[in-house]
Design a protein around this motif. Structure first.
Motif, PDB file in Angstrom:
ATOM      1  N   ALA A 256       0.824  -1.217   0.000  1.00 23.15           N
ATOM      2  CA  ALA A 256       0.000   0.000   0.000  1.00 23.15           C
ATOM      3  C   ALA A 256       0.852   1.258   0.000  1.00 23.15           C
ATOM      4  CB  ALA A 256      -0.935  -0.013   1.214  1.00 23.15           C
ATOM      5  N   GLU A 257       2.066   1.175   0.560  1.00 27.03           N
ATOM      6  CA  GLU A 257       2.929   2.363   0.635  1.00 27.03           C
ATOM      7  C   GLU A 257       3.814   2.538  -0.593  1.00 27.03           C
ATOM      8  OE1 GLU A 257       5.098   1.935   4.213  1.00 27.03           O
ATOM      9  OE2 GLU A 257       3.350   2.150   5.542  1.00 27.03           O
ATOM     10  N   ILE A 258       3.821   1.552  -1.503  1.00 27.37           N
ATOM     11  CA  ILE A 258       4.661   1.655  -2.696  1.00 27.37           C
ATOM     12  C   ILE A 258       3.976   2.535  -3.731  1.00 27.37           C
ATOM     13  CG2 ILE A 258       5.662   0.378  -4.619  1.00 27.37           C
ATOM     14  CD1 ILE A 258       6.054  -1.971  -2.760  1.00 27.37           C
ATOM     15  N   THR A 259       4.698   3.521  -4.226  1.00 25.74           N
ATOM     16  CA  THR A 259       4.186   4.420  -5.262  1.00 25.74           C
ATOM     17  C   THR A 259       5.135   4.374  -6.459  1.00 25.74           C
ATOM     18  OG1 THR A 259       5.380   6.331  -4.352  1.00 25.74           O
ATOM     19  CG2 THR A 259       3.178   5.891  -3.488  1.00 25.74           C
ATOM     20  N   ASP A 260       4.828   5.191  -7.472  1.00 25.40           N
ATOM     21  CA  ASP A 260       5.682   5.200  -8.660  1.00 25.40           C
ATOM     22  C   ASP A 260       7.053   5.795  -8.391  1.00 25.40           C
ATOM     23  OD1 ASP A 260       4.711   7.696  -8.159  1.00 25.40           O
ATOM     24  OD2 ASP A 260       4.351   8.224 -10.250  1.00 25.40           O
ATOM     25  N   THR A 261       7.222   6.442  -7.229  1.00 21.67           N
ATOM     26  CA  THR A 261       8.527   6.999  -6.879  1.00 21.67           C
ATOM     27  C   THR A 261       9.289   6.116  -5.904  1.00 21.67           C
ATOM     28  OG1 THR A 261       7.527   8.300  -5.095  1.00 21.67           O
ATOM     29  CG2 THR A 261       7.717   9.347  -7.264  1.00 21.67           C
ATOM     30  N   SER A 262       8.690   4.990  -5.494  1.00 25.03           N
ATOM     31  CA  SER A 262       9.371   4.100  -4.533  1.00 25.03           C
ATOM     32  C   SER A 262       9.217   2.648  -4.969  1.00 25.03           C
ATOM     33  CB  SER A 262       8.797   4.298  -3.131  1.00 25.03           C
ATOM     34  OG  SER A 262       7.404   4.030  -3.096  1.00 25.03           O
ATOM     35  N   LEU A 263       9.408   2.413  -6.263  1.00 23.95           N
ATOM     36  CA  LEU A 263       9.258   1.050  -6.775  1.00 23.95           C
ATOM     37  C   LEU A 263      10.421   0.151  -6.382  1.00 23.95           C
ATOM     38  CD1 LEU A 263       7.891   1.755 -10.361  1.00 23.95           C
ATOM     39  CD2 LEU A 263       6.649   0.824  -8.404  1.00 23.95           C
ATOM     40  N   ASP A 264      11.450   0.702  -5.763  1.00 28.32           N
ATOM     41  CA  ASP A 264      12.563  -0.131  -5.324  1.00 28.32           C
ATOM     42  C   ASP A 264      12.287  -0.822  -3.992  1.00 28.32           C
ATOM     43  OD1 ASP A 264      12.478   2.342  -4.068  1.00 28.32           O
ATOM     44  OD2 ASP A 264      14.629   2.319  -3.618  1.00 28.32           O
ATOM     45  N   ARG A 265      11.185  -0.486  -3.343  1.00 27.80           N
ATOM     46  CA  ARG A 265      10.852  -1.124  -2.072  1.00 27.80           C
ATOM     47  C   ARG A 265      10.302  -2.522  -2.322  1.00 27.80           C
ATOM     48  NH1 ARG A 265       7.521   3.177   1.520  1.00 27.80           N
ATOM     49  NH2 ARG A 265       7.532   1.344   2.897  1.00 27.80           N
ATOM     50  N   THR A 286       6.938  -9.831  -8.823  1.00 25.98           N
ATOM     51  CA  THR A 286       6.047  -8.952  -9.587  1.00 25.98           C
ATOM     52  C   THR A 286       6.507  -7.500  -9.500  1.00 25.98           C
ATOM     53  OG1 THR A 286       4.194 -10.459  -9.137  1.00 25.98           O
ATOM     54  CG2 THR A 286       3.654  -8.223  -9.866  1.00 25.98           C
ATOM     55  N   LEU A 287       6.935  -7.090  -8.307  1.00 26.27           N
ATOM     56  CA  LEU A 287       7.449  -5.724  -8.157  1.00 26.27           C
ATOM     57  C   LEU A 287       8.727  -5.515  -8.961  1.00 26.27           C
ATOM     58  CD1 LEU A 287       6.809  -5.126  -4.342  1.00 26.27           C
ATOM     59  CD2 LEU A 287       5.563  -4.126  -6.260  1.00 26.27           C
ATOM     60  N   ASP A 288       9.560  -6.566  -9.055  1.00 20.55           N
ATOM     61  CA  ASP A 288      10.760  -6.456  -9.888  1.00 20.55           C
ATOM     62  C   ASP A 288      10.378  -6.201 -11.342  1.00 20.55           C
ATOM     63  OD1 ASP A 288      12.394  -6.858  -7.715  1.00 20.55           O
ATOM     64  OD2 ASP A 288      12.589  -9.027  -8.036  1.00 20.55           O
ATOM     65  N   ARG A 289       9.411  -6.994 -11.829  1.00 23.18           N
ATOM     66  CA  ARG A 289       8.993  -6.798 -13.224  1.00 23.18           C
ATOM     67  C   ARG A 289       8.357  -5.422 -13.422  1.00 23.18           C
ATOM     68  NH1 ARG A 289       7.248 -12.425 -12.831  1.00 23.18           N
ATOM     69  NH2 ARG A 289       5.127 -11.719 -12.427  1.00 23.18           N
ATOM     70  N   LEU A 290       7.568  -4.989 -12.431  1.00 23.51           N
ATOM     71  CA  LEU A 290       6.939  -3.671 -12.540  1.00 23.51           C
ATOM     72  C   LEU A 290       7.984  -2.570 -12.544  1.00 23.51           C
ATOM     73  CD1 LEU A 290       4.380  -1.952 -12.562  1.00 23.51           C
ATOM     74  CD2 LEU A 290       4.376  -2.049 -10.059  1.00 23.51           C
ATOM     75  N   GLU A 291       8.993  -2.688 -11.681  1.00 21.88           N
ATOM     76  CA  GLU A 291      10.052  -1.671 -11.650  1.00 21.88           C
ATOM     77  C   GLU A 291      10.810  -1.636 -12.966  1.00 21.88           C
ATOM     78  OE1 GLU A 291      13.851  -0.391  -8.835  1.00 21.88           O
ATOM     79  OE2 GLU A 291      13.064  -2.431  -8.780  1.00 21.88           O
ATOM     80  N   THR A 292      11.081  -2.836 -13.523  1.00 21.21           N
ATOM     81  CA  THR A 292      11.786  -2.891 -14.801  1.00 21.21           C
ATOM     82  C   THR A 292      10.962  -2.246 -15.911  1.00 21.21           C
ATOM     83  OG1 THR A 292      12.891  -4.933 -14.109  1.00 21.21           O
ATOM     84  CG2 THR A 292      12.845  -4.440 -16.460  1.00 21.21           C
ATOM     85  N   ALA A 293       9.652  -2.547 -15.916  1.00 20.88           N
ATOM     86  CA  ALA A 293       8.796  -1.971 -16.957  1.00 20.88           C
ATOM     87  C   ALA A 293       8.706  -0.449 -16.835  1.00 20.88           C
ATOM     88  CB  ALA A 293       7.405  -2.587 -16.879  1.00 20.88           C
ATOM     89  N   VAL A 294       8.548   0.038 -15.599  1.00 18.77           N
ATOM     90  CA  VAL A 294       8.462   1.490 -15.406  1.00 18.77           C
ATOM     91  C   VAL A 294       9.788   2.161 -15.755  1.00 18.77           C
ATOM     92  CG1 VAL A 294       8.116   3.283 -13.671  1.00 18.77           C
ATOM     93  CG2 VAL A 294       6.620   1.293 -13.707  1.00 18.77           C
ATOM     94  N   GLU A 295      10.898   1.498 -15.395  1.00 20.59           N
ATOM     95  CA  GLU A 295      12.200   2.070 -15.728  1.00 20.59           C
ATOM     96  C   GLU A 295      12.396   2.141 -17.233  1.00 20.59           C
ATOM     97  OE1 GLU A 295      15.789   3.864 -15.201  1.00 20.59           O
ATOM     98  OE2 GLU A 295      14.207   3.484 -13.724  1.00 20.59           O
ATOM     99  N   ARG A 296      11.933   1.093 -17.938  1.00 18.83           N
ATOM    100  CA  ARG A 296      12.030   1.138 -19.397  1.00 18.83           C
ATOM    101  C   ARG A 296      11.191   2.268 -19.973  1.00 18.83           C
ATOM    102  NH1 ARG A 296      11.529  -5.313 -20.777  1.00 18.83           N
ATOM    103  NH2 ARG A 296      13.729  -5.841 -20.450  1.00 18.83           N
ATOM    104  N   GLN A 297      10.013   2.456 -19.399  1.00 16.69           N
ATOM    105  CA  GLN A 297       9.162   3.551 -19.883  1.00 16.69           C
ATOM    106  C   GLN A 297       9.819   4.912 -19.626  1.00 16.69           C
ATOM    107  OE1 GLN A 297       5.434   3.831 -17.888  1.00 16.69           O
ATOM    108  NE2 GLN A 297       4.485   5.079 -19.479  1.00 16.69           N
ATOM    109  N   ARG A 298      10.406   5.073 -18.442  1.00 23.14           N
ATOM    110  CA  ARG A 298      11.067   6.352 -18.131  1.00 23.14           C
ATOM    111  C   ARG A 298      12.258   6.588 -19.060  1.00 23.14           C
ATOM    112  NH1 ARG A 298      11.089   5.741 -11.512  1.00 23.14           N
ATOM    113  NH2 ARG A 298       8.893   6.313 -11.175  1.00 23.14           N
TER     114      ARG A 298
END
Length: 518
Positions: A256-265, A286-298
């Protein structure tokens, strides 16, 4: 009834566990308590009947010896002795005050042929009312019984005690033990036989509730203890369920505390080897894949805004200048420059989209069987035909891998483009295999890379030769795309210089399919 399952499903998980545990414990403990009470009660009845039998034999022996029967010395059980003439020889415990009792008793057993007493028989009797012909003798004016005596043992007080005992026995069904008695003539007081002897029957009655009173002390503890034990089990189940769900709550709070600016948690992983641990590991994956996808988008947004700005600005400048000063601009040359810039923007956009695309494990093309050796030989032949100094030194007959053929073709082409761009005289390709993994090396004899540049060359938009023009040096995405494709195929791509030959060697390692390895 149909609403009960729905209501049960709406309860919290720990409440459902506690409810099921409590109901189960109630059923099990209740069945165990019922069995225990029945066992103790049956044992009490067995003990009571055994004592009644022994008392019957003992008192029958006394009667056969002509002794006066005084009654049960321990519990005061009711008894009565009736001779063959129907006369009451002895009575105790209130039987003398029960109306019509002799007629209600079971038939007397057969007389003993040669012994003083016969065998004891067991039966039942339902006694009637109390003989109240002397009502005023035993009752108060208000109709209640007079109180029992404290220490007076007079005949009147004994009669009062017997009358009170008769009221306890009235209108009840009791077990009775009957024993035939033969008293010889020298000890008989009321002869019933021609030889002056006496024949009678001794009845010992088991008081109603005597065995029940023996088992009664268990009734209250079991009745109160079973629900309390079930509640205790439910409370323990509730506590255990809450403790076991604490890691789940910790995972929920962290997610619940993870946001788009704290995907490394990441969520905490418990030590216990249970489904909660597997849930935490899956969540972190799943969070690893999400962080990778968001990083690719950024990266795509940053790279596109950075790299597309210059060619788009140059194209715009060319077109605006041509429109503003058509008389001073060569139209053909302007269009040629615009087409070159457009092609560069298109190529750069395709490379950026390739790096930013998500993994597609369900794509059938990602599981095709590709011959890496054949693919390398095909590209070497193409580059050699185009006049580039590219040669294939060693290669096996086949080097099959599972993956996307188009992407692997792009990977090898990017490696050859980079090698041709930096080679001085030659580019050498080697394909080797050990049956489980396949290795492709692309060596160019150009300027060797510095050790600190081994990883730097795989970063996006890296150009080590700053004097090289953009068109000659490429977009800076070729090696980054090559490593990305290698990692998507569970392989590696590295760069080394100076060993065993001068220049730079890029080494691609990909795993072979398991069935081919076998």
């Amino acid at each position: 009834m149909s609403r009960t399952p729905a209501l049960f499903r709406r309860l919290p998980g720990q409440a459902r566990i506690a409810l099921v545990a409590g109901v189960t414990a109630l059923v099990l403990f209740g069945a165990g308590a019922w069995w225990l009470f029945r066992h103790v009660r049956a044992d009490a009845y067995r003990t009571t009947y055994n004592r009644a039998y022994e008392l019957s034999v003992q008192l029958a022996d006394q009667a056969a010896a002509g002794k006066e029967i005084l009654g049960d010395p321990l519990r005061g059980w009711p008894l009565i002795e009736i001779d063959r003439a129907g006369r009451t020889v002895a009575a105790a415990g209130g039987t003398q005050d029960l109306a019509g009792l002799p007629a209600l008793l079971p038939p007397p057993p057969a007389p003993p042929p040669r012994r003083a007493t016969g065998g004891t028989q067991r039966g039942t009797v339902h006694v009637g009312a109390v003989d109240e012909r002397d009502h005023d003798r035993f009752h108060r004016p208000d109709g209640t019984l007079k109180p029992p005596p404290v220490s007076d043992t007079s005949a009147e007080q004994k009669a009062l005690i017997a009358h009170r005992q008769a009221h306890v026995l009235a209108h009840s069904t009791m077990t009775v033990f009957a024993t035939a008695v033969h008293t010889p003539a020298d000890a008989c007081r009321l002869p019933t036989e021609a030889d002056g002897s006496c024949r009678s029957t001794l009845y010992v009655l088991v008081p109603p509730g005597d065995a029940e009173r023996a088992a009664a002390p268990l009734r209250t503890p079991l009745t109160a203890g079973v629900p309390l034990a079930a509640l205790l089990v439910a409370a323990l189940a509730w506590t255990a369920a809450r403790r076991s769900l604490r890691p789940v709550e910790a995972i929920r709070r962290e997610v619940a505390e993870i946001t788009d600016t704290s995907l490394d948690r990441r969520v905490p992983v418990p030590d216990a080897r249970d489904p909660v641990r597997r849930l935490a590991l899956t969540t972190n994956t799943t969070l690893d894949r999400l962080e990778t996808a968001v990083e690719r988008q950024r990266r795509f947004v940053a790279d596109a805004s950075h790299e597309l700005r210059s060619p788009v600005a140059a194209l715009r400048y060319e077109l605006e200048t041509a429109l503003a000063h058509p008389e001073t601009v060569d139209a053909h040359e302007t269009l040629r420059h615009a087409l070159t810039a457009t092609r560069r923007v298109q190529a750069l956009t395709e490379d950026l989209l390739l790096l930013a695309r998500p993994d597609r494990p369900d794509d059938p093309a990602a599981h095709s069987l590709v011959d890496l050796a054949g693919l390398a030989a095909e590209l070497v032949h193409e580059y050699h035909h185009r006049g580039h100094p590219v040669s294939l030194r060693t290669a096996p007959d086949r080097a099959p891998v599972r993956g996307d053929g188009a992407q692997l073709h792009r990977l090898l082409r990017n490696l050859l483009d980079n090698a041709v761009r930096h080679a001085r005289t030659a580019v050498v390709v080697d394909v080797t295999t050990d049956g489980r993994t396949h290795t492709v090396t692309v060596h160019n004899d150009g300027t060797p890379l510095a050790p600190d540049a081994y990883e730097l060359v795989f970063e996006r938009f890296t150009r080590l030769d700053e004097a090289r023009t953009r068109d000659a040096g490429g977009s800076g995405l070729g090696l980054a795309i090559a490593r990305d494709i290698a990692e998507r195929h569970h392989g590696t791509l590295t760069a080394r210089s100076g060993h065993p030959r001068p220049g730079t060697t890029f080494t691609l390692t990909l795993p072979g399919p398991p069935d081919t390895a076998r």
